[in-house]
Design an enzyme around this catalytic site. Structure first.
Site, mmCIF file in Angstrom:
data_model
loop_
_atom_site.group_PDB
_atom_site.id
_atom_site.type_symbol
_atom_site.label_atom_id
_atom_site.label_comp_id
_atom_site.label_asym_id
_atom_site.label_seq_id
_atom_site.Cartn_x
_atom_site.Cartn_y
_atom_site.Cartn_z
ATOM 1 N N ASP A 117 0.857 -1.187 0.000
ATOM 2 C CA ASP A 117 0.000 0.000 0.000
ATOM 3 C C ASP A 117 0.891 1.235 0.000
ATOM 4 O O ASP A 117 1.132 1.862 1.027
ATOM 5 C CB ASP A 117 -0.929 -0.009 1.209
ATOM 6 C CG ASP A 117 -2.093 0.952 1.043
ATOM 7 O OD1 ASP A 117 -2.119 1.687 0.033
ATOM 8 O OD2 ASP A 117 -2.964 0.979 1.926
ATOM 9 N N ALA A 118 1.388 1.566 -1.201
ATOM 10 C CA ALA A 118 2.355 2.650 -1.357
ATOM 11 C C ALA A 118 1.753 3.885 -2.012
ATOM 12 O O ALA A 118 2.303 4.974 -1.911
ATOM 13 C CB ALA A 118 3.548 2.169 -2.189
ATOM 14 N N LYS A 119 0.650 3.717 -2.736
ATOM 15 C CA LYS A 119 -0.065 4.819 -3.407
ATOM 16 C C LYS A 119 0.884 5.694 -4.225
ATOM 17 O O LYS A 119 0.861 6.926 -4.146
ATOM 18 C CB LYS A 119 -0.846 5.656 -2.401
ATOM 19 C CG LYS A 119 -1.923 4.862 -1.653
ATOM 20 C CD LYS A 119 -2.694 5.746 -0.704
ATOM 21 C CE LYS A 119 -3.813 4.967 -0.010
ATOM 22 N NZ LYS A 119 -3.292 3.984 0.966
ATOM 23 N N ARG A 120 1.694 5.070 -5.047
ATOM 24 C CA ARG A 120 2.659 5.807 -5.856
ATOM 25 C C ARG A 120 1.994 6.377 -7.108
ATOM 26 O O ARG A 120 1.077 5.786 -7.667
ATOM 27 C CB ARG A 120 3.829 4.895 -6.256
ATOM 28 C CG ARG A 120 4.665 4.392 -5.083
ATOM 29 C CD ARG A 120 5.278 5.529 -4.303
ATOM 30 N NE ARG A 120 6.318 5.071 -3.388
ATOM 31 C CZ ARG A 120 6.239 5.141 -2.061
ATOM 32 N NH1 ARG A 120 5.164 5.644 -1.508
ATOM 33 N NH2 ARG A 120 7.226 4.710 -1.308
ATOM 34 N N THR A 147 -0.470 -0.392 -4.735
ATOM 35 C CA THR A 147 -1.499 0.622 -4.945
ATOM 36 C C THR A 147 -0.883 1.842 -5.627
ATOM 37 O O THR A 147 0.250 2.220 -5.353
ATOM 38 C CB THR A 147 -2.161 1.045 -3.623
ATOM 39 O OG1 THR A 147 -1.177 1.559 -2.724
ATOM 40 C CG2 THR A 147 -2.878 -0.128 -2.977
#
Length: 298
Positions: A117-120, A147
């Protein structure tokens, strides 16, 4: 539980699944198999300082490591996937990221799918760098999926989309989140909302995958978005990809809420619970009991 025919299964012969890096099947196919075998639950591994303290662990890289490996040991037999929250490792610098690397390696050894869950999200060579970190075979940070944030334009994610497909990995693109601020961007456009356009772009990407399994381009849709999907006219069943739905448990969503919110696309939903399960630790038996309870509600 998901239908054995797969989400939105079409009549006629299915296209053959392609092999990714290291000969692995596409992420969507592997996730679907895990959901069928174990149930549609993803456990978030979120080493919040408060949880570390509740477990009697220090807020240090060593505490992160002990917390992460104990949580994995407890939920590995029951969860289709685990989702470490990258920010809570990053805050400890390189030693924290080393703890995350160890968790990812241990999960792979245990045969549990991982969603970083890094939301890059970025453009050009920078996005390619993020893709290389989280999706390249041989990277110590490589997860089964990551993510991504599409708010520089969905096509800005192309390096990650292509590398994930080449390596049999997946992505979950932020689409309709339950935080109050999200609506100011995601709902803009009404019947042609930003969120609806993102879902449409993910559907196009998933056309490359076999028709009898989930595609490998998923969406993040909060379990507590209520009527937003209907209000914006978003048909998630057309996406033919997995829906990562955070918010089960501590954030208030129940299995009944998920079925009401997602309707026909519910078989594609991978519900996520983090604090609702982790708060039962550090006892392994208690963590497993909390995981089983979450599964029973789904």
């Amino acid at each position: 539980m998901p239908s054995p025919d797969g989400p939105g299964a079409a009549a006629g012969p299915a296209a053959p699944a392609t092999q990714g890096g290291a000969g692995r099947a596409p992420f969507g196919a592997r996730l679907w198999a895990a959901m069928q075998a174990k149930g549609p639950l993803c456990v978030g591994i979120d080493p919040h300082p408060g949880l570390l303290a509740a477990w009697g662990l220090p807020d240090t890289p060593g505490g992160l490591r002990s917390f992460s490996l104990a949580a994995l040991e407890a939920v590995a037999p029951l969860a289709a996937a685990v989702k470490p929250q990258v920010a809570l490792y990053e805050r400890h610098g390189s030693a924290g990221m080393a703890a995350l690397e160890e968790l990812l390696a241990a999960a792979a050894q245990a045969g549990v799918l991982t969603i970083a869950d890094a939301k890059r999200g970025d453009i050009g060579s920078t996005m390619a760098g993020y893709a290389d970190a989280w999706l390249r075979d041989g990277s110590t940070l490589a997860a089964d999926a990551v993510t991504l944030s599409p708010y520089l334009g969905f096509e800005s994610l192309r390096p990650a989309l292509d590398l994930a497909a080449a390596n049999g990995r997946g992505v979950f693109v932020l689409d309709l989140t339950s935080n109050p601020e999200g609506a100011s961007v995601q709902h803009v456009g009404g019947s042609e909302s930003v969120a609806r356009r993102i879902a449409g772009a993910a559907a196009v990407e998933n056309q490359r995958y076999a028709r009898d399994v989930l595609g490998s381009v998923g969406l993040v849709v909060g379990a507590t978005v209520g009527s937003a999907l209907a209000d914006l006219g978003i048909d998630l069943s057309a996406v033919r990809g997995p829906i990562l739905a955070p918010g089960l448990g501590a954030q208030g969503a129940t299995g009944a809420d998920l079925r009401a919110t997602f309707g026909a696309s519910y078989p594609s939903v991978l519900a996520t619970s983090s604090r609702g399960i982790l708060a039962a630790g550090p006892d392994v038996a208690a963590l497993r009991a909390a995981t089983r309870e979450a599964l029973q509600g789904l």
